[in-house]
Write an enzyme that holds these catalytic residues in place. Structure first.
Site, mmCIF file in Angstrom:
data_model
loop_
_atom_site.group_PDB
_atom_site.id
_atom_site.type_symbol
_atom_site.label_atom_id
_atom_site.label_comp_id
_atom_site.label_asym_id
_atom_site.label_seq_id
_atom_site.Cartn_x
_atom_site.Cartn_y
_atom_site.Cartn_z
ATOM 1 N N VAL A 121 -8.425 -3.694 -4.617
ATOM 2 C CA VAL A 121 -7.234 -3.270 -5.350
ATOM 3 C C VAL A 121 -6.519 -2.129 -4.622
ATOM 4 O O VAL A 121 -5.287 -2.115 -4.542
ATOM 5 C CB VAL A 121 -7.598 -2.859 -6.798
ATOM 6 C CG1 VAL A 121 -6.422 -2.201 -7.500
ATOM 7 C CG2 VAL A 121 -8.077 -4.078 -7.579
ATOM 8 N N GLU A 122 -7.278 -1.197 -4.080
ATOM 9 C CA GLU A 122 -6.676 -0.025 -3.438
ATOM 10 C C GLU A 122 -5.948 -0.370 -2.138
ATOM 11 O O GLU A 122 -4.845 0.113 -1.904
ATOM 12 C CB GLU A 122 -7.742 1.042 -3.151
ATOM 13 C CG GLU A 122 -8.234 1.775 -4.370
ATOM 14 C CD GLU A 122 -7.221 2.735 -4.971
ATOM 15 O OE1 GLU A 122 -6.171 3.002 -4.362
ATOM 16 O OE2 GLU A 122 -7.498 3.217 -6.080
#
Length: 184
Positions: free
Chosen positions: A57-58
């Site tokens: 996600v990051e």
């Protein structure tokens, strides 16, 4: 027996679709840097698939990623947090330029996730909220009856970006556990 002859091609086709789907999903949900993740996650007894979910996600596994808020590397760590985690984890000779090194970034990010999980009694929602919005914000929200009924859990998160972030990471975590289970 005649009925089973009609079912066998259907079952075979279904099995092929499931296997092909698994292969495709594993391409979409890779296990990048898994050996490094496993090494550092085991230091803190954190599920490596949780760490993989945060990284996906990051940064989508881009080691050179930099956000508009100047968070850096795979786990999108800011310089101040990285310096603090480097001291906390005993990483010597650390400089902020090293945030982009996958081994160091993962080590620092896992250290920070561990700290947040300890701070919030293993609550993944609060840990992720703090990872995204800052621990200070989460503590303010917990102390505010508009956001928390008991000071322990959040009933509402005032930052829509943080709400989406938590859902994304936890959804990724569910998919990773489904795809890889205990094989990691």
């Amino acid at each position: 027996m005649e009925r089973f002859k009609n079912i066998i091609p259907f079952v075979a086709a279904l099995c092929i679709l499931i296997l092909a789907g698994n292969v495709v999903l594993k391409k979409i949900y890779p296990l990048g840097y898994i050996d490094v993740i496993k090494e550092h996650a085991s230091d803190y007894n954190i599920d490596p698939l949780f760490v993989v979910s945060v990284i996906r996600v990051e940064s989508r596994f881009a080691a050179d990623a930099t956000s508009h808020k100047n968070a850096k590397g795979l786990m999108q760590i800011k310089d101040e947090t990285a310096l603090w985690c480097a001291q906390r984890s005993g990483l010597e000779d650390f400089t902020p330029e090293k945030i982009y090194y996958p081994e160091i970034n993962i080590r620092l990010g896992v250290c920070y996730l561990n700290y947040l999980l300890d701070e919030f009694d293993g609550n993944y929602n609060l840990c992720l909220a703090a990872y995204n919005a800052g621990m200070g914000n989460v503590k303010k929200w917990l102390a505010n009856s508009d956001y928390s009924d008991d000071g322990i859990n959040l009933k509402e998160i005032p930052f829509p970006e943080t709400q989406r972030y938590i859902k994304k990471v936890l959804n990724n975590y569910t998919v990773y556990k489904m795809l890889y289970g205990k094989k990691v």
